[in-house]
Design an enzyme around this catalytic site. Structure first.
Site, PDB file in Angstrom:
ATOM      1  N   ASP A 130      -8.510  -0.683   6.049  1.00 59.04           N
ATOM      2  CA  ASP A 130      -8.361   0.617   6.720  1.00 59.04           C
ATOM      3  C   ASP A 130      -8.008   1.757   5.770  1.00 59.04           C
ATOM      4  OD1 ASP A 130      -5.908  -0.733   6.266  1.00 59.04           O
ATOM      5  OD2 ASP A 130      -4.898   0.655   7.615  1.00 59.04           O
ATOM      6  N   GLY A 189      -0.666  -1.972   6.668  1.00 62.05           N
ATOM      7  CA  GLY A 189      -0.584  -3.239   7.399  1.00 62.05           C
ATOM      8  C   GLY A 189      -1.918  -3.955   7.258  1.00 62.05           C
ATOM      9  N   ARG A 223     -14.642  -6.998   0.591  1.00 58.76           N
ATOM     10  CA  ARG A 223     -13.833  -6.609   1.760  1.00 58.76           C
ATOM     11  C   ARG A 223     -13.178  -5.234   1.549  1.00 58.76           C
ATOM     12  NH1 ARG A 223      -8.337  -4.987   2.852  1.00 58.76           N
ATOM     13  NH2 ARG A 223      -7.775  -5.694   4.926  1.00 58.76           N
ATOM     14  N   THR A 237       0.836  -1.202   0.000  1.00 58.42           N
ATOM     15  CA  THR A 237       0.000   0.000   0.000  1.00 58.42           C
ATOM     16  C   THR A 237       0.873   1.255   0.000  1.00 58.42           C
ATOM     17  OG1 THR A 237      -1.796  -1.100   1.104  1.00 58.42           O
ATOM     18  CG2 THR A 237      -1.535   1.215   1.631  1.00 58.42           C
ATOM     19  N   GLY A 251      -5.325  -4.488   7.456  1.00 61.22           N
ATOM     20  CA  GLY A 251      -6.321  -3.456   7.729  1.00 61.22           C
ATOM     21  C   GLY A 251      -7.304  -3.767   8.842  1.00 61.22           C
TER      22      GLY A 251
HETATM   23  N1  ASP Z   1      -3.917  -1.718   4.892  1.00 60.25           N
HETATM   24  C1  ASP Z   1      -4.190  -2.364   3.634  1.00 60.25           C
HETATM   25  C2  ASP Z   1      -5.475  -3.144   3.750  1.00 60.25           C
HETATM   26  O1  ASP Z   1      -5.667  -3.837   4.730  1.00 60.25           O
HETATM   27  C3  ASP Z   1      -3.113  -3.274   3.167  1.00 60.25           C
HETATM   28  C4  ASP Z   1      -1.686  -2.759   3.228  1.00 60.25           C
HETATM   29  O2  ASP Z   1      -1.388  -1.826   3.953  1.00 60.25           O
HETATM   30  O3  ASP Z   1      -0.826  -3.309   2.506  1.00 60.25           O
HETATM   31  O4  ASP Z   1      -6.257  -3.111   2.830  1.00 60.25           O
END
Ligand code: ASP
Length: 312
Positions: A207, A228, A204, A176, A230
């Protein structure tokens, strides 16, 4: 007045022994291009909100990160992207989730913020809003990369869903993207964009699309963008909680961010990190993962680019 910008390209990183010099160079080049693009806007007196948008757009165009082109694939072998943005001036915000045909989801989140009476639009409705405003229709093929397809097959085989960065010991790990900035009028802004997690189902949303969990900006307080798994960031309302600690407890951004990332978040198994910027343009990168792609240009104009957690 000082100005500065910090960006991330996702928490969790490819293992050192699997990183090739060519790959590292390519990732660092894109991180540098992104942070410099945002910085140029700030240097010419532009707004923090425009700087974070521009920086994130560069990373959405790069196949090395899990946002825009190069996003991870859903269980249905599609790309479904989430993004959110917040302007510290008046805490205005915009967000989109589950969009499939928008090359720059962050630009759409910004349009929702600036050009609608809403904050959060999803799926087909968000795309209708975009096409009415002349956003080009982008085919799914544009976003697709072979690597993400292989990752999806491997996740499907194991019956798992996962962050782009984790569970691929033998694969490339990318994530991300996000940016935080302070402009020379003291405005803070934050932006986050993602393809979410590999093999996700049922619409789905993580965050990254949620103001308060993945993105927060408040003038005089802090700007935050997270990365991270989410589900944990949503339940800890991470970005807003960092802001609350700075606002009410007068903690430094370092203290507030470390408290949450190494404390509450880690305690519930939430792997990841965040970038935070305070009202003076100081940036802090907090992570409990093995790394986080990250870069910043500080108030002195120095550019720093890092990948692993143990790099100082
Ligand atoms: N936070 C993102 C999610 O859960 C994924 C990521 O940060 O890589 O969609």
């Amino acid at each position: 007045m000082p100005f500065s910008i910090a960006i991330h390209g996702g928490a969790g990183t490819i293992l050192r022994e699997q990183m090739t010099p060519e790959l590292q160079h390519a990732i660092e080049a894109d991180l540098e291009k992104s942070v410099r693009c945002g910085f140029e806007i700030l240097r010419s007196g532009g707004l923090a909100i425009d700087a974070v948008t521009a920086a994130v757009k560069v990373l959405e165009d790069s196949p090395h990160f899990n946002a825009g082109r190069g996003s991870v694939l859903t269980n249905q072998e599609m790309v479904e992207m989430d993004a959110s943005i917040m302007d510290g001036r008046g805490k205005k915000a915009g967000a989109v989730a589950g969009v499939r045909h928008i090359r720059h989801p962050i630009e759409l989140a910004k349009a929702v913020m600036q050009d609608s009476e809403h904050v959060f639009l999803i799926g087909e409705g968000a795309e209708s809003f975009a096409f009415e405003r002349d956003f080009p229709y982008t085919e799914q093929d544009y976003f697709y990369t072979d690597r993400r397809y292989e990752q999806l097959l491997s996740m499907k085989e194991k019956g798992l869903f996962a962050l782009s960065e984790s569970s691929y010991p033998d694969d490339k790990k990318y994530g991300t993207v996000g940016a935080v900035a302070l402009d020379n009028n003291g405005n803070l802004a934050s932006a986050t964009s993602t393809g979410g997690i590999t093999n996700k189902k049922y619409g789905r949303v993580g965050d990254s699309a949620v103001i308060g969990a993945g993105t927060w900006a408040e003038n005089g307080v802090v700007a935050v963008s997270t990365t991270g798994m989410g589900e944990h960031f949503l339940q800890e309302n991470v970005a807003a909680d960092v802001a609350a600690r700075v606002r009410y407890l007068q903690e430094t951004i370092e203290c507030a961010a470390e408290h949450i990332v190494q404390g509450e978040l880690k305690a519930r198994g939430g792997e990841g990190g965040l970038i935070a910027m305070d009202k003076c343009g100081n940036a802090h990168f907090a992570m409990n993962s093995s790394g986080m792609y990250r870069a910043m240009i500080n108030t002195q104009g120095e550019c720093k680019i890092k990948i692993y957690a143990d790099q100082d």
